[in-house]
Motif scaffolding. Structure first.
Motif, PDB file in Angstrom:
ATOM      1  N   UNK A   1      45.726  -4.047 -22.154  1.00 37.31           N
ATOM      2  CA  UNK A   1      45.315  -4.557 -23.335  1.00 37.31           C
ATOM      3  C   UNK A   1      43.853  -5.121 -23.441  1.00 37.31           C
ATOM      4  N   UNK A   2      43.466  -5.850 -22.373  1.00 38.77           N
ATOM      5  CA  UNK A   2      42.005  -6.196 -22.457  1.00 38.77           C
ATOM      6  C   UNK A   2      41.052  -5.402 -21.674  1.00 38.77           C
ATOM      7  N   UNK A   3      41.466  -4.621 -20.738  1.00 33.06           N
ATOM      8  CA  UNK A   3      40.467  -3.946 -20.123  1.00 33.06           C
ATOM      9  C   UNK A   3      40.146  -4.723 -19.156  1.00 33.06           C
ATOM     10  N   UNK A   4      38.328  -4.690 -18.930  1.00 34.29           N
ATOM     11  CA  UNK A   4      37.723  -5.628 -17.945  1.00 34.29           C
ATOM     12  C   UNK A   4      37.822  -7.165 -18.477  1.00 34.29           C
TER      13      UNK A   4
ATOM     14  N   UNK B   1      40.849  -8.322 -13.698  1.00 33.54           N
ATOM     15  CA  UNK B   1      39.462  -8.151 -13.418  1.00 33.54           C
ATOM     16  C   UNK B   1      38.801  -6.706 -13.672  1.00 33.54           C
ATOM     17  N   UNK B   2      39.676  -5.693 -13.295  1.00 33.14           N
ATOM     18  CA  UNK B   2      39.400  -4.340 -13.232  1.00 33.14           C
ATOM     19  C   UNK B   2      38.041  -4.066 -12.868  1.00 33.14           C
TER      20      UNK B   2
ATOM     21  N   UNK C   1      49.124  -6.869 -20.069  1.00 33.45           N
ATOM     22  CA  UNK C   1      47.887  -7.686 -20.315  1.00 33.45           C
ATOM     23  C   UNK C   1      46.491  -6.731 -19.920  1.00 33.45           C
ATOM     24  N   UNK C   2      46.645  -6.213 -18.572  1.00 32.96           N
ATOM     25  CA  UNK C   2      45.344  -5.277 -18.249  1.00 32.96           C
ATOM     26  C   UNK C   2      45.215  -4.387 -18.996  1.00 32.96           C
TER      27      UNK C   2
END
Length: 246
Positions: free
Chosen positions: A112-115, A143-144, A109-110
């Protein structure tokens, strides 16, 4: 996620769906997400995806979608997600079954979405201390660099308030009954006195931007006819900015 806890939530949401009831915490979004967003709006970039972690029926998710470009509601209970997809759909909302304690699912998920921003309301208190720490680490990954966490959690004070309410009003508290039956009220809580929610977040490497005391308006009416409110703690956090030497 603990298998027993997951099964408990599936059973709980299945019961809620079949009864056509609302969950104890499914208060109108005007008393929850709308207030929470206004409180932190100067810090939140609405262009980033917003993850509603533990979205349940999606009642707060749909309010988040009014202020954010893209919202992903995640939960471990498929029965909850079925309610959310039916009752709280919007063009910019996706609902997915994801386990926050599954490193592979979180990493995917991280990536895929980035921040991303993360909204969590009453999830961390369900977990044992080790799992709480893992959950906050997972949130940090989501959160990145630019995302913020908006956290609202029950506290150890809440547990005593609930017990006091049950002792004084007993069987009249129909919204509490299925929770007590499926989970009891001895689930460890994030202790909220003296900013202990802040401490949980900072121990896992997050920077607390703002925090304070709050309350959760429930869907349970007391003997006086007013909605029962439970004490909570809130915090806005992010990953610290890292300044690299030249």
């Amino acid at each position: 996620m603990n298998t027993a806890l997951r099964q408990g939530w599936e059973a709980y949401w299945d019961e809620i769906a079949k009864a056509g009831e609302t969950a104890l915490w499914d208060s109108p979004s005007a008393t929850a997400a709308a207030i929470h967003l206004r409180r932190v709006e100067q810090h939140i970039d609405p262009a980033l995806p917003m993850i509603d972690l533990g979205c349940g029926s999606g009642r707060q998710t749909v309010r988040l979608a009014e202020s954010c470009n893209r919202v992903i509601g995640i939960d471990i209970a498929e029965h909850a997600l079925a309610i959310a997809r039916r009752d709280n759909a919007a063009a910019n909302i996706e609902y997915r079954r994801i386990d926050l304690l599954d490193d592979t699912e979180v990493a995917a998920l991280a990536a895929e979405l980035g921040d991303a921003n993360v909204y969590v309301r009453g999830v961390l208190h369900q977990l044992l201390p080790d799992a709480q720490q893992r959950a906050v680490w997972a949130i940090g990954a989501l959160l990145a660099g630019r995302g913020h966490l908006i956290a609202h959690e029950l506290t150890s004070v809440t547990r005593w308030v609930v017990r006091s309410i049950i002792e004084s009003e007993g069987a009249a508290l129909e919204k509490f009954e299925p929770l007590q039956r499926h989970f009891g009220f001895d689930i460890p809580t994030v202790p909220g006195e003296e900013r202990q929610l802040d401490a949980l977040l900072t121990r896992q490497g997050l920077q607390v931007v703002a925090s304070g005391d709050d309350s959760l308006q429930t869907t349970q009416l007391g003997a006086d006819g007013a909605a029962i409110e439970l004490p909570t703690a809130w915090a806005l956090a992010r990953r610290p900015h890292v300044v690299h030497p030249r």
